[in-house]
Design an enzyme around this catalytic site. Sequence first.
Site, PDB file in Angstrom:
ATOM      1  N   LYS A   1       0.784  -1.275   0.120  1.00 34.18           N
ATOM      2  CA  LYS A   1       0.121   0.199  -0.046  1.00 34.18           C
ATOM      3  C   LYS A   1       0.766   1.104   0.048  1.00 34.18           C
ATOM      4  O   LYS A   1       0.605   2.272  -0.714  1.00 34.18           O
ATOM      5  CB  LYS A   1      -0.978   0.024   1.226  1.00 34.18           C
ATOM      6  CG  LYS A   1      -1.853  -1.274   1.145  1.00 34.18           C
ATOM      7  CD  LYS A   1      -2.976  -0.753   2.507  1.00 34.18           C
ATOM      8  CE  LYS A   1      -2.500  -0.875   3.782  1.00 34.18           C
ATOM      9  NZ  LYS A   1      -1.952  -2.153   4.141  1.00 34.18           N
TER      10      LYS A   1
ATOM     11  N   ARG B   1     -10.242   0.315   8.940  1.00 30.93           N
ATOM     12  CA  ARG B   1      -9.759  -0.919   9.222  1.00 30.93           C
ATOM     13  C   ARG B   1     -10.404  -1.795   9.938  1.00 30.93           C
ATOM     14  O   ARG B   1     -10.413  -2.935  10.210  1.00 30.93           O
ATOM     15  CB  ARG B   1      -8.347  -0.809   9.899  1.00 30.93           C
ATOM     16  CG  ARG B   1      -7.186  -1.346   9.311  1.00 30.93           C
ATOM     17  CD  ARG B   1      -6.144  -1.071   9.947  1.00 30.93           C
ATOM     18  NE  ARG B   1      -4.855  -1.677   9.829  1.00 30.93           N
ATOM     19  CZ  ARG B   1      -3.979  -0.902   9.288  1.00 30.93           C
ATOM     20  NH1 ARG B   1      -3.839   0.188   8.747  1.00 30.93           N
ATOM     21  NH2 ARG B   1      -2.518  -1.397   9.024  1.00 30.93           N
TER      22      ARG B   1
ATOM     23  N   ARG C   1      11.564  -5.557   5.209  1.00 31.25           N
ATOM     24  CA  ARG C   1      11.052  -4.357   4.684  1.00 31.25           C
ATOM     25  C   ARG C   1      12.097  -3.358   5.448  1.00 31.25           C
ATOM     26  O   ARG C   1      12.215  -3.556   6.807  1.00 31.25           O
ATOM     27  CB  ARG C   1       9.921  -4.022   4.996  1.00 31.25           C
ATOM     28  CG  ARG C   1       9.444  -2.633   4.834  1.00 31.25           C
ATOM     29  CD  ARG C   1       7.952  -2.341   4.612  1.00 31.25           C
ATOM     30  NE  ARG C   1       6.981  -2.382   5.731  1.00 31.25           N
ATOM     31  CZ  ARG C   1       5.741  -2.458   5.807  1.00 31.25           C
ATOM     32  NH1 ARG C   1       4.985  -2.142   4.748  1.00 31.25           N
ATOM     33  NH2 ARG C   1       4.886  -2.829   6.868  1.00 31.25           N
TER      34      ARG C   1
ATOM     35  N   ARG D   1      10.648  -0.837  10.888  1.00 31.18           N
ATOM     36  CA  ARG D   1       9.721  -0.662  11.714  1.00 31.18           C
ATOM     37  C   ARG D   1       9.725  -1.650  13.086  1.00 31.18           C
ATOM     38  O   ARG D   1       9.986  -2.555  13.054  1.00 31.18           O
ATOM     39  CB  ARG D   1       8.307  -0.605  10.921  1.00 31.18           C
ATOM     40  CG  ARG D   1       8.021   0.565  10.180  1.00 31.18           C
ATOM     41  CD  ARG D   1       6.914   0.329   9.457  1.00 31.18           C
ATOM     42  NE  ARG D   1       5.590  -0.165   9.962  1.00 31.18           N
ATOM     43  CZ  ARG D   1       4.595  -0.183   9.434  1.00 31.18           C
ATOM     44  NH1 ARG D   1       4.487   0.204   8.085  1.00 31.18           N
ATOM     45  NH2 ARG D   1       3.534  -0.746  10.108  1.00 31.18           N
TER      46      ARG D   1
ATOM     47  N   ARG E   1      -0.857  -8.974  13.277  1.00 32.40           N
ATOM     48  CA  ARG E   1      -1.219  -7.990  12.354  1.00 32.40           C
ATOM     49  C   ARG E   1      -2.250  -8.680  11.094  1.00 32.40           C
ATOM     50  O   ARG E   1      -3.276  -8.030  10.783  1.00 32.40           O
ATOM     51  CB  ARG E   1      -0.340  -6.936  11.746  1.00 32.40           C
ATOM     52  CG  ARG E   1       0.261  -5.931  12.874  1.00 32.40           C
ATOM     53  CD  ARG E   1       1.626  -5.442  12.199  1.00 32.40           C
ATOM     54  NE  ARG E   1       1.494  -4.681  11.168  1.00 32.40           N
ATOM     55  CZ  ARG E   1       2.704  -4.349  10.699  1.00 32.40           C
ATOM     56  NH1 ARG E   1       3.675  -4.868  10.734  1.00 32.40           N
ATOM     57  NH2 ARG E   1       2.451  -3.772   9.411  1.00 32.40           N
TER      58      ARG E   1
HETATM   59  P1  AMP Z   1       0.358   0.692   8.882  1.00 35.70           P
HETATM   60  O1  AMP Z   1       1.337   1.598   8.689  1.00 35.70           O
HETATM   61  O2  AMP Z   1      -0.689   1.029   8.368  1.00 35.70           O
HETATM   62  O3  AMP Z   1       0.693  -0.700   8.593  1.00 35.70           O
HETATM   63  O4  AMP Z   1      -0.306   0.752  10.291  1.00 35.70           O
HETATM   64  C1  AMP Z   1       0.592   0.286  11.550  1.00 35.70           C
HETATM   65  C2  AMP Z   1      -0.087   0.127  12.773  1.00 35.70           C
HETATM   66  O5  AMP Z   1      -0.806   1.389  13.069  1.00 35.70           O
HETATM   67  C3  AMP Z   1      -1.033  -0.950  12.864  1.00 35.70           C
HETATM   68  O6  AMP Z   1      -0.554  -2.256  12.674  1.00 35.70           O
HETATM   69  C4  AMP Z   1      -1.942  -0.337  13.968  1.00 35.70           C
HETATM   70  O7  AMP Z   1      -1.580  -0.731  15.076  1.00 35.70           O
HETATM   71  C5  AMP Z   1      -2.036   1.024  13.639  1.00 35.70           C
HETATM   72  N1  AMP Z   1      -3.135   1.656  12.728  1.00 35.70           N
HETATM   73  C6  AMP Z   1      -2.924   2.260  11.523  1.00 35.70           C
HETATM   74  N2  AMP Z   1      -3.887   2.345  11.063  1.00 35.70           N
HETATM   75  C7  AMP Z   1      -4.918   1.993  11.806  1.00 35.70           C
HETATM   76  C8  AMP Z   1      -6.437   1.881  11.704  1.00 35.70           C
HETATM   77  N3  AMP Z   1      -7.208   2.509  10.865  1.00 35.70           N
HETATM   78  N4  AMP Z   1      -7.108   1.390  12.777  1.00 35.70           N
HETATM   79  C9  AMP Z   1      -6.428   0.951  14.094  1.00 35.70           C
HETATM   80  N5  AMP Z   1      -5.171   0.935  13.973  1.00 35.70           N
HETATM   81  C10 AMP Z   1      -4.445   1.522  12.890  1.00 35.70           C
END
Ligand code: AMP
Length: 208
Positions: free
Chosen positions: A13, A89, A128, A156, A167
Amino acid sequence: MRMILFGPPGAGKGTQAGRLLERHPELAHLSTGDMLRSAVAEGTALGRQADVFMKAGDLVPDTLVVGLVMERLEKPDCRDGFMLDGFPRTVPQAEALDRALREAGIALDHVVVIEVPDELIVERITGRRMDPETGAIYHVKFSPPPEEAAGRVVQRKDDTVEAVTARLAKYHSETTPVLPHYEAQGLVRKIDGVGPPHEVALRIERAL
Ligand code: AMP
């Protein structure tokens, strides 16, 4: 254009968001992951609350994330279109977004779903790396960083095998139930996310 980029962690993404912005510079990019990581880095009250969930690979509670996105959607740069990346999400997040868009009198155009089988995701995510200076995303095996960036790339905190497994489980239990909601509205564009990024980008462009 108003769109959602949807898909499991490690689907590409972030990479595809970057490519989409090159072709559609008018779009505001709203990545909840990036917003939350900034809040954590800045040590805000929201960041301190979110940090615990993020490190464990859990979702941050809806109330925190929804507030963050709604505030952001009101900024002037969202008027000419936006790309939501990593949001919604959960079903309650999708319902909150629906309500807000309805009240604002605007509609979504596309929900782009990047599909990648679970077996590929762990390898993608654990390899990554990110360049903190440019935000560019690399992979130790598939797309190694250039020499000048190799010394500064970081991993990360939630890109470990344990957190990725958590996740992915959350994606299947909490996030995929959001899709029927958008399928019923005819907005879902399913994209095969396996292959080189430029090919996936072409598939997305064709679908839009
Ligand atoms: P990402 O960078 O999109 O993989 O997001 C990293 C982390 O941020 C996720 O594993 C969640 O802990 C949190 N996070 C990001 N977006 C959301 C969302 N829409 N709802 C809840 N947690 C989120």
